[in-house]
Enzyme design. Structure first.
Site, PDB file in Angstrom:
ATOM      1  CD  GLU A  10      72.974 -76.479   1.735  1.00 47.57           C
ATOM      2  OE1 GLU A  10      73.369 -77.361   2.512  1.00 47.57           O
ATOM      3  OE2 GLU A  10      73.340 -75.306   1.800  1.00 47.57           O
ATOM      4  CE1 TYR A  93      78.050 -82.114   2.462  1.00 48.25           C
ATOM      5  CE2 TYR A  93      77.634 -81.069   0.344  1.00 48.25           C
ATOM      6  CZ  TYR A  93      77.388 -81.173   1.702  1.00 48.25           C
ATOM      7  OH  TYR A  93      76.480 -80.325   2.291  1.00 48.25           O
ATOM      8  CG  ASP A  95      74.812 -83.689   4.989  1.00 46.59           C
ATOM      9  OD1 ASP A  95      75.276 -84.014   6.100  1.00 46.59           O
ATOM     10  OD2 ASP A  95      74.048 -82.713   4.839  1.00 46.59           O
ATOM     11  CD  GLU A 100      73.786 -81.434   1.124  1.00 40.31           C
ATOM     12  OE1 GLU A 100      73.871 -80.194   1.251  1.00 40.31           O
ATOM     13  OE2 GLU A 100      73.575 -82.209   2.095  1.00 40.31           O
ATOM     14  CB  SER A 102      76.191 -77.569  -2.263  1.00 43.28           C
ATOM     15  OG  SER A 102      75.791 -78.219  -1.078  1.00 43.28           O
ATOM     16  CB  THR A 103      73.749 -74.947  -6.926  1.00 44.69           C
ATOM     17  OG1 THR A 103      73.366 -73.906  -6.015  1.00 44.69           O
ATOM     18  CG2 THR A 103      72.617 -75.912  -7.129  1.00 44.69           C
ATOM     19  NE  ARG A 240      75.461 -70.001   4.469  1.00 45.76           N
ATOM     20  CZ  ARG A 240      75.200 -71.240   4.875  1.00 45.76           C
ATOM     21  NH1 ARG A 240      74.357 -71.991   4.199  1.00 45.76           N
ATOM     22  NH2 ARG A 240      75.778 -71.747   5.960  1.00 45.76           N
ATOM     23  CG  HIS A 242      71.008 -73.029   6.130  1.00 46.03           C
ATOM     24  ND1 HIS A 242      71.398 -73.470   4.889  1.00 46.03           N
ATOM     25  CD2 HIS A 242      70.948 -74.142   6.925  1.00 46.03           C
ATOM     26  CE1 HIS A 242      71.590 -74.781   4.923  1.00 46.03           C
ATOM     27  NE2 HIS A 242      71.310 -75.210   6.141  1.00 46.03           N
TER      28      HIS A 242
END
Length: 503
Positions: A10, A93, A95, A100, A102-103, A240, A242
């Site tokens: 992202e 979107y 951010d 941004e 995000s794949t 996840r 991050h």
């Protein structure tokens, strides 16, 4: 495990408005996202479903109070900013002050590169669409991480891991890897310090913005290891990871090795394979010191008493990874795992001998070589404003303006993908994750998709009083193999929903 796992990137893009230095970046970012949505999405625009998000849940076993959280952490609040779900399963979107991309979820490093590059093209088309609106000024986007005025914006990675893996093991074994990984993954930056006022060149655009080893924040007191526990999947099975300290890469090999080597290290952590302690004294200061030395000769002190350069520390991980793959798979290792190991070893070998040997593969080396050519030609010191402009222009996503793109056209940057596969990824989802189901639903049944998120698609169906949620909690279901034939034969969303639920 190998390099294969559910992963994605992202990227927040830097933004400027021509002739309007005081322009509101949130407004400009919304214009970019909305213009792309209007030009590509012909039917109802599905909203993003925030219901299942939990950004304040900490992997260390507690939830941060909303009263003490910085507003930038409250990503589960709908602020009314532009937010679009694309037919390739991605999210586009705003951010806060940046557009941004995000794949969608992918399972291989090469696919991570493919959809990351598709994001660049989506952003380029979005700026073109925005510039065509009456009265709109030209908006330019940069795939970078800092405005060199003290602000930084992220290029995050996400990796799904086994929930059973102790988080302390992740911190212990991943921190030294992240301290040294920038010798391969850095995007390169003119300027030292958060505001870039100290003169010089460094490997990473993000290193100077990290202040603690472990934490939940992403914009203040940034940690090397982020503890957000928001799996977007079955929380009993998955966490996840991050990752927030990476740079925004343009070079395909840099991105490929970034996600490929990280995935291998995570596999070793999950399987308890790393027995040696590679912990670094003072990892935050070590992260910055490694970044500040493009000669790659600075050494960091390990807790076992050894002093290693960033490249040598990476070689420690490479040695472990080669033994791990041989032990687990032998000759049966998949081609991408073998390729990541081979490229990792080749790059590290050349970085030790002469970093400039990697100028066709790594962003920071390509940028430094370009900058050095200007310095040699014009006698420029590192305090010259022209070098800052060249740094910025490297990241300009416009093919006719961006210096990265000029290097590509000149054959001075190695490619892993062709333009046709990247263009296809702008509109088509990966076939081997739940992103396939999400993307196909947006493409085929857009008029009936009210909302969606990583782990659900919500339908608004004729004759039903309430919205109907289809959970997609397993990232490896909803693939073409699972639902492709069903979606092909379901002409309407009602038919699909009935088949899925037996109603």
């Amino acid at each position: 495990m190998s390099v294969r796992r559910v992963m994605g990137t992202e990227v927040e893009y830097g933004i400027s408005v021509t002739g309007q230095p005081q322009a509101n970046p949130m407004v400009a970012s919304s214009q970019v996202v909305n213009a792309y949505a209007s030009s590509t999405l012909k039917a109802r625009r599905a909203r993003w479903d925030f219901e299942e998000e939990s950004p304040l849940r900490d992997a260390r076993g507690f939830d941060m109070s909303r009263h003490v959280a910085d507003p930038s952490q409250l990503t589960d609040e709908d602020l009314g900013l532009a937010n679009v779900i694309l037919t390739n399963g991605a999210r586009l979107y705003v951010d806060h002050a940046h557009p941004e991309f995000s794949t969608p979820e992918v399972t291989t490093p090469l696919d991570a590169v493919r959809w990351d590059k598709a994001g660049e093209q989506v952003m380029l088309d979005a700026t073109k669409a925005a510039s065509q609106l009456p009265g709109n000024p030209q908006i330019t986007l940069y795939k970078n991480n800092t405005d060199n005025k003290g602000a930084s914006y992220g290029a995050h990675e996400n990796y799904l891991m086994r929930r059973s893996t102790p988080f302390a093991d992740i911190v212990r074994h991943l921190t030294p890897f992240f301290v040294s990984r920038q010798v391969i993954t850095g995007a390169g930056r003119v300027g030292i310090g958060q505001d870039g006022k100290k003169h010089g060149f460094q490997l990473s655009q993000r290193a100077d913005f990290f202040e603690v080893e472990v934490g939940l924040e992403t914009t203040l007191k940034r940690p090397i290891i982020n503890t957000r526990d928001e799996p977007h999947a079955d929380p009993e099975k998955y966490r996840r990871l991050h990752v927030i300290l990476g740079d925004a890469n343009l070079a395909e090999v840099s991105t490929y090795l970034k996600v490929g080597t990280t995935s291998l290290v995570l596999a070793m952590i999950e399987d308890g394979f790393i027995a040696r302690d590679l912990s670094v004294d003072g990892p935050v200061s070590a992260l910055r010191a490694v970044s500040h030395d493009p000669t790659l000769t600075h050494t960091v002190t390990l807790r076992d008493g050894r002093s290693l350069t960033g490249v040598q520390l990476q070689l420690e991980y490479l040695d472990l990874a080669k033994k791990y793959v041989e032990d687990r798979y032998g000759a049966d290792a998949d081609p991408q795992t073998k390729d990541v190991l081979d490229r990792w070893e080749s790059v590290l070998d050349r970085l030790e001998r002469d970093p400039m040997l990697c100028a066709a593969e790594l962003d920071w080396v390509a940028k430094l070589k370009l900058l050095q050519s200007y310095r040699d030609r014009d006698g420029l010191d590192w305090d010259d404003a022209k070098l800052h402009l060249i740094d910025l222009q490297y990241a300009d996503i416009r093919p006719e303006k961006g210096l990265y793109h000029r290097l590509v056209r000149a054959g001075r940057i190695e490619r892993l993908l062709d333009e046709a596969s990247i263009e296809a990824a702008m509109h088509e989802p990966p076939t081997d994750t739940r992103a396939y189901f999400r993307g196909r639903c947006l493409e085929k049944y857009s008029a009936n998709v009210a909302a969606a998120s990583w782990d659900s698609v919500i339908f608004d169906l004729p004759g039903r009083e309430s919205l109907q949620r289809v959970p997609t909690i397993d990232p490896l279901r909803g693939t073409r193999r699972h639902v492709g034939e069903l979606m092909d034969r379901s002409e309407t969303a009602e038919e699909l929903f009935a088949a899925l639920t037996g109603s």
